[in-house]
Motif scaffolding. Structure first.
Motif, PDB file in Angstrom:
ATOM      1  N   ARG A 159       0.843  -1.200   0.000  1.00 43.64           N
ATOM      2  CA  ARG A 159       0.000   0.000   0.000  1.00 43.64           C
ATOM      3  C   ARG A 159       0.880   1.253   0.000  1.00 43.64           C
ATOM      4  O   ARG A 159       1.930   1.279   0.604  1.00 43.64           O
ATOM      5  CB  ARG A 159      -0.916   0.001   1.231  1.00 43.64           C
ATOM      6  N   ALA A 160       0.400   2.269  -0.715  1.00 51.81           N
ATOM      7  CA  ALA A 160       1.110   3.551  -0.825  1.00 51.81           C
ATOM      8  C   ALA A 160       2.473   3.407  -1.501  1.00 51.81           C
ATOM      9  O   ALA A 160       3.345   4.241  -1.338  1.00 51.81           O
ATOM     10  CB  ALA A 160       1.253   4.260   0.524  1.00 51.81           C
TER      11      ALA A 160
ATOM     12  N   PRO B 141       0.658   9.005   3.096  1.00 52.96           N
ATOM     13  CA  PRO B 141      -0.753   8.982   2.694  1.00 52.96           C
ATOM     14  C   PRO B 141      -1.509  10.217   3.196  1.00 52.96           C
ATOM     15  O   PRO B 141      -2.476  10.645   2.572  1.00 52.96           O
ATOM     16  CB  PRO B 141      -1.285   7.706   3.345  1.00 52.96           C
ATOM     17  N   HIS B 142      -1.085  10.789   4.294  1.00 53.99           N
ATOM     18  CA  HIS B 142      -1.757  11.988   4.821  1.00 53.99           C
ATOM     19  C   HIS B 142      -0.942  13.243   4.556  1.00 53.99           C
ATOM     20  O   HIS B 142      -1.268  14.311   5.062  1.00 53.99           O
ATOM     21  CB  HIS B 142      -1.999  11.845   6.328  1.00 53.99           C
ATOM     22  N   ASP B 143       0.124  13.090   3.826  1.00 57.77           N
ATOM     23  CA  ASP B 143       1.006  14.220   3.507  1.00 57.77           C
ATOM     24  C   ASP B 143       1.430  14.970   4.780  1.00 57.77           C
ATOM     25  O   ASP B 143       1.535  16.186   4.779  1.00 57.77           O
ATOM     26  CB  ASP B 143       0.298  15.173   2.537  1.00 57.77           C
TER      27      ASP B 143
ATOM     28  N   TYR C 241       5.025   3.357  -4.772  1.00 58.57           N
ATOM     29  CA  TYR C 241       5.091   4.046  -6.057  1.00 58.57           C
ATOM     30  C   TYR C 241       6.234   3.465  -6.869  1.00 58.57           C
ATOM     31  O   TYR C 241       7.362   3.327  -6.373  1.00 58.57           O
ATOM     32  CB  TYR C 241       5.310   5.555  -5.865  1.00 58.57           C
TER      33      TYR C 241
ATOM     34  N   GLY D  93      -5.034   6.313  -5.266  1.00 58.80           N
ATOM     35  CA  GLY D  93      -5.025   7.684  -4.768  1.00 58.80           C
ATOM     36  C   GLY D  93      -6.059   8.543  -5.473  1.00 58.80           C
ATOM     37  O   GLY D  93      -6.903   8.024  -6.209  1.00 58.80           O
TER      38      GLY D  93
ATOM     39  N   GLU E 185      -0.540  -4.566   3.248  1.00 58.43           N
ATOM     40  CA  GLU E 185      -0.383  -3.317   4.009  1.00 58.43           C
ATOM     41  C   GLU E 185       1.087  -2.913   4.087  1.00 58.43           C
ATOM     42  O   GLU E 185       1.968  -3.765   4.231  1.00 58.43           O
ATOM     43  CB  GLU E 185      -0.959  -3.461   5.418  1.00 58.43           C
TER      44      GLU E 185
ATOM     45  N   GLU F 103       0.080   1.519  -5.810  1.00 57.11           N
ATOM     46  CA  GLU F 103      -1.175   1.783  -5.081  1.00 57.11           C
ATOM     47  C   GLU F 103      -1.338   3.273  -4.793  1.00 57.11           C
ATOM     48  O   GLU F 103      -2.446   3.797  -4.792  1.00 57.11           O
ATOM     49  CB  GLU F 103      -1.199   0.969  -3.786  1.00 57.11           C
ATOM     50  N   TYR F 104      -0.230   3.958  -4.581  1.00 55.12           N
ATOM     51  CA  TYR F 104      -0.215   5.408  -4.356  1.00 55.12           C
ATOM     52  C   TYR F 104      -0.922   6.139  -5.500  1.00 55.12           C
ATOM     53  O   TYR F 104      -1.594   7.145  -5.279  1.00 55.12           O
ATOM     54  CB  TYR F 104       1.248   5.825  -4.249  1.00 55.12           C
TER      55      TYR F 104
ATOM     56  N   ASP G  75       5.358  14.089   2.530  1.00 49.72           N
ATOM     57  CA  ASP G  75       4.843  12.903   1.855  1.00 49.72           C
ATOM     58  C   ASP G  75       4.044  12.061   2.828  1.00 49.72           C
ATOM     59  O   ASP G  75       3.828  12.480   3.969  1.00 49.72           O
ATOM     60  CB  ASP G  75       6.015  12.099   1.269  1.00 49.72           C
TER      61      ASP G  75
ATOM     62  N   ALA H 240       5.206   6.511   0.916  1.00 48.68           N
ATOM     63  CA  ALA H 240       4.344   6.077   2.025  1.00 48.68           C
ATOM     64  C   ALA H 240       4.686   6.834   3.306  1.00 48.68           C
ATOM     65  O   ALA H 240       4.017   6.670   4.322  1.00 48.68           O
ATOM     66  CB  ALA H 240       4.497   4.581   2.237  1.00 48.68           C
TER      67      ALA H 240
END
Ligand code: PMP
Length: 991
Positions: free
Chosen positions: A688-689, A951-953, A691, A708, A722, A703-704, A949, A771
């Motif tokens: 997950r997440a 997932p929630h930056d 690139y 996204g 995960e 997945e990113y 960076d 990620a």
């Protein structure tokens, strides 16, 4: 005491909540938060008229609504002012005002130009609103009445330092001679007279700030509005490293409401300093009267700091800047002089005819600029040939001596804008006066890169007086010149100096126009980029004095708006620019980047220039190979095998077959094909997440991207496990996180196989970057690879981010995890920015792929790519960069951890080597995304580039070129620390 007044205000004003005492000097002030009031108990013996004046000002200004001034609130009986006895029986006047929102500006960090601009607007509105206001108490004498500043004259002796005494005396002399008469001429009216930042309130958040209140009219008098502006300016400029920017913002704000007259704009800076002068003398006096009272000297130290700073500044340049801010011509005499020179009769200044002389380009990207922008050394071969012209208003990186630098780290910046014209000619060349003049200055400046021998003549053209500075002269040739001496047009008055006597430069004349007020000492030949408009106005192009056309010797200026428009015309919205105000980066060196005006930035973001921007060894290798041949892998090129041997020598045993392509994306695309050929499977397990690139195949496994915003969803053959993020991952728990997350891969494999399909590959970044700079738990990757191999899958390690010693200890992320992949993908750092992707795999996998169609990449593995990639490996070895990365990385990690201990916003600090992440969290633990954006932008404003960076930056991403030094690390940490102390971030610090 508070209890006493609590009861009093309950009875009289009917307040219901608790009250709390506010800090203050003489009067008592209480805050009644629940009632939204500030309750004011005046000192015993306070003049009733003065309190009435204040109440009247509050009432008047709050009625008009243009200024945020609190309303007066009447007591229950309707009276606004009561008199009562305090606990000791002393009579006190008591009144109340509404409480306004906001923080005292004195407590806001940093000083914000937007607040200064608001204050300027409010000062102007207040002036308009109070124009018709009158009150008898306005005319009382007061030591803070700027028109009475002369009272300090008898007290200047209290200042210990002679230079400081002389400065204050100088200010006072100029004040009485020039500015007091002006203040006496200007119309007087009611003014606040104490707009210091303890009397101002502002609201600050991550999006900016706004002035929300002006309080305490206790010093209000009748005086010119200019006094209010000068006092506001004096305090706005305290305690900041950009005092002029504060006053400029203040003036801009003021003039957006109400214009300043020329004479007001000219007097403003001297009046600002005069107010500071009064303040420091007053402090010296009060200190003697009340040695133990800290309140009397609160602003003494910052006031001295500002006065000391001002002493070293060019007051003419400051006034020109403020005039510009006021919308006035910054230097009208210079504009007139420049126009007059267009048609003036000019005598030849030099024996050489300059028509057709070569015009050098010493700009940021200039071909005549030194190869290393941090050395400043001009190539004598280029400038030995005479004559060569150097351009006016040219941003140059050559001024590297301490004389020009703002601080010890290069990113603290240096002056860059050259405001003269250079004529490179042999030492000894005679210099004649182009028009008649009078010597204002003749002397020498011996600092490295200084002027050497220097003469300033005052000239006149078309009725306009102006100065001209002639620099880099032979000191002996000007020994006979003294201020006041006349120099006739055409008379030789100096000769050019040698390098030894002119600051170390190749012999040349620096010719620069200047304001007559600047002419008594050498004025700056080079300005900071932020002063460009001022510099252009004060120092017009002197080309006419050399009978040259100014247009041919003016450096071009990059128009940022036009450039952005040009880019927009030919690109798309999703080709993004970083930062709201994009950075025009034109040059780099090591960890430094330079913009078009020569501003320097510390690059802690770009990982592609792995061994540093423009590394000379890599540059030379590329240039040399390009000059020999650049061709493809269809020819027998030893350099390809050299690289293949070199890169596989760094891999675990058995990973010895190499494919070269042009990007990380292509390399991942190829890795998927290799895996499919070798495994016979179809399904790909991803993290997950993750690139992996921009090709269709690479996006399908990222997945990113597919998961996204605007992603097209998970492709059928792709299965997501995960990401092993111990802090924010989807699988929390108290057991060992390595096996827990590895088991998730096993679960996903079972799911894929449950569909009756075979697994082809597992691909991941061993240290997930987008990620959120994740450090995977121990044992994770090895366990995952075991699960994958158990079903015949191929293990791909995408080392695009972590490869080649970014982690310091080991060349590869997988090695740190004790895992051995079947395919390794390399990209970004491989060739220091030359586009190159590399896939390394086993003979067995390669053979499965090789039995099929031909593999050929036009550019992949070309001679130049191999030369670049080999050069990167040379530098890593020769400069011992892995050890440096380990050392500097540890220093960064320690420094960040120390900050995290003090600033709860920094919830998690992690990293290895120069792969660093800082997870930012709100007090409740949720991701602090806006705080990350704020910090990234503030660092950019402070000349440091990092990213964010995750997932929630919310993760600060720090991954500089590997040549990042201890000094760089300390500079970044210092700047970050200052930002963490800023008011806008404090709501995040309550954890
Ligand atoms: N893999 C990873 C881990 C990356 O970070 C990137 C680029 N950010 C890529 C692959 C794609 O590389 P490129 O942009 O060179 O195609």
């Amino acid at each position: 005491m508070t209890e006493y007044w609590q009861k009093f205000f309950r009875d009289t004003w009917g307040i219901s909540g608790r009250i709390a005492a506010l800090p203050g000097e003489l009067d008592l002030n209480f805050l009644a938060p629940d009632d939204g009031l500030v309750l004011k108990v005046m000192r015993p013996g306070c003049d009733r008229a003065l309190v009435e004046l204040q109440a009247a000002l509050h009432a008047h200004l709050s009625r008009s609504g243009n200024c945020p001034v609190p309303e007066v609130v009447a007591a229950k009986d309707g009276r606004e002012l009561l008199e009562t006895a305090d606990e000791t029986g002393a009579a006190r006047l008591v009144w109340a005002i509404k409480r306004l929102d906001g923080t005292t500006v004195a407590n806001i960090r940093p000083r914000l130009e937007s607040v200064a601009a608001d204050l300027g607007r409010v000062t102007a509105h207040m002036a308009e609103d109070l124009a018709g206001f009158d009150h008898p108490a306005l005319d009382r004498p007061l030591k803070w009445d700027l028109r009475r500043a002369d009272w300090i004259r008898d007290e200047i002796g209290l200042i210990n330092d002679g230079a400081r005494r002389a400065q204050i005396t100088g200010l006072l002399d100029a004040f009485t001679a020039r500015h007091l008469p002006l203040l006496e001429r200007l119309p007087a009216q009611a003014i606040h007279n104490d707009l210091n930042d303890h009397n101002l309130l502002a609201r600050v958040d991550l999006n900016g700030a706004a002035l929300t209140g002006v309080i305490d009219f206790g010093d209000a008098i009748r005086a010119p509005v200019l006094c209010d502006l000068a006092i506001a300016g004096a305090y706005a400029a305290l305690d900041t490293d950009r005092p002029l920017a504060q006053v400029t913002a203040l003036v801009r704000g003021f003039c957006s409401v109400r214009p300043l007259r020329e004479e007001e704009a000219d007097a403003l800076w001297p009046l600002v300093l005069m107010r500071l002068g009064v303040s420091v003398v007053n402090a010296a006096r009060e200190k003697r009267l009340k040695p133990d009272d800290p309140y009397v000297t609160v602003s003494e130290r910052p006031a001295w700091r500002l006065l000391d700073w001002a002493r070293d500044q060019d007051a003419t340049a400051i006034t020109a800047t403020l005039r510009h801010a006021a919308g006035l011509d910054p230097a009208p005499c210079m504009a007139r002089a420049a126009r007059a020179l267009d048609s003036a009769l000019i005598c030849p200044m030099l024996e050489t005819d300059l028509a057709g002389a070569r015009v050098a380009d010493l700009s940021v990207t200039g071909r005549d600029a030194p190869g290393d922008p941090e050395t400043g050394a001009l190539d004598p071969a280029t400038f030995g040939e005479a004559p060569v012209l150097g351009r006016w208003a040219e941003p140059r990186l050559i001024y590297t001596a301490p004389l020009f630098r703002a601080g010890s780290h290069p990113a603290e910046g240096r002056r860059t804008l050259h405001m003269g014209l250079d004529v490179f000619l042999p030492a000894g060349t005679a210099v004649a006066a182009p028009i008649a003049g009078v010597v204002r200055y003749a002397g020498r400046e011996d600092a490295a890169q200084g002027y050497g021998g220097c003469v300033i003549l005052e000239h006149e053209a078309g009725g306009a007086r102006f100065a001209a500075l002639y620099g880099h002269l032979a000191p002996a040739s000007i020994a006979g010149l003294a201020p006041g001496a006349s120099v006739d047009a055409g008379t030789v008055f100096a000769r050019l100096g040698t390098a030894e006597e002119n600051g170390g430069w190749p012999p040349h004349l620096h010719l620069q126009l200047g304001h007559p007020d600047q002419a008594d000492a050498p004025f700056a030949g080079v300005y900071a980029a932020g002063m460009e408009e001022t510099a252009r106005a004060l120092h017009p192009n002197p080309a006419r004095l050399l009978s040259l056309d100014p247009a041919t010797v003016t450096a071009p200026r990059l128009d940022h708006e036009a450039e952005a428009a040009r880019r927009r015309r030919h690109s798309t919205r999703n080709l993004k620019l970083s930062y709201a105000k994009p950075l025009p980066i034109l040059r780099g060196r090591g960890t430094l980047l330079y913009d078009d005006r020569g501003r320097t930035y510390l690059d802690a973001y770009n990982n592609v220039p792995h061994v540093g921007h423009a590394h000379s060894h890599v540059v030379a290798a590329i240039a040399r190979q390009m000059a020999l041949v650049n061709t493809n892998t269809r020819y027998l090129q030893p350099i390809w095998a050299d690289y293949a041997e070199a890169i596989t020598a760094l891999m675990p045993e058995g990973l010895d077959v190499v494919f070269c392509v042009n990007s990380g994306s292509e390399a991942n695309d190829l890795a998927l094909r290799l895996a499919a050929a070798a495994s016979g499977g179809t399904e790909v397990i991803v993290s997950r997440a993750g690139y992996h690139g921009i090709t269709r195949a690479a996006i399908e496994i990222s997945e990113y991207k597919f998961g996204g915003p605007d992603g097209t969803g998970r492709p059928d053959h792709v299965h997501v496990a995960e990401v092993p993020d111990p802090l924010r991952g989807a699988l929390p728990g108290n057991d060992d996180p390595g096996p827990r997350y590895a088991d998730d891969v096993a679960r996903v494999i079972r799911e894929a196989e449950g569909l009756g399909r075979r697994v082809s590959a597992f691909i991941s970044e061993p240290f997930p970057s987008v990620a959120g700079q994740v450090i995977p738990p121990a044992g994770y990757l090895k366990a995952v690879y075991d699960h994958v191999r158990a079903v015949g899958g191929i293990c791909i390690a995408d080392e695009v981010q972590t490869g080649l010693w970014r982690l310091g200890q080991t060349p590869w992320g997988f090695a740190q995890q004790g895992a051995r992949p079947d395919i390794v993908v390399l990209g970004k750092p491989v060739a220091n920015g030359h586009p190159m992707g590399v896939v390394v795999t086993t003979r067995e996998i390669a053979d499965a792929f090789a039995s099929r169609m031909e593999f050929f990449s036009t550019f992949g593995g070309s001679s130049v790519s191999c030369a670049a990639a080999l050069a990167v490996l040379d530098v890593l070895r020769d400069e011992d960069l892995p050890r440096q990365v380990e050392r500097v990385g540890a220093r960064m990690l320690n420094g960040l951890s120390a900050l995290a201990a003090r600033y709860p916003l920094l919830a998690d600090v992690r990293g290895m080597g120069l792969f660093l992440g800082v997870d930012l969290a709100r007090p409740d633990g949720s991701p602090a995304t806006e705080a990350a954006a704020y910090i990234v932008n503030r660092l950019r404003e402070n000349r440091v580039l990092i990213g964010s960076d995750g997932p929630h930056d919310n993760v600060l991403k720090i991954r500089p070129p590997l040549v990042f030094s201890e000094t760089d690390a300390d500079f970044l940490l210092r700047r970050l620390e200052a930002i963490l102390g800023e008011t806008a971030l404090q709501p995040f610090m309550d954890g």
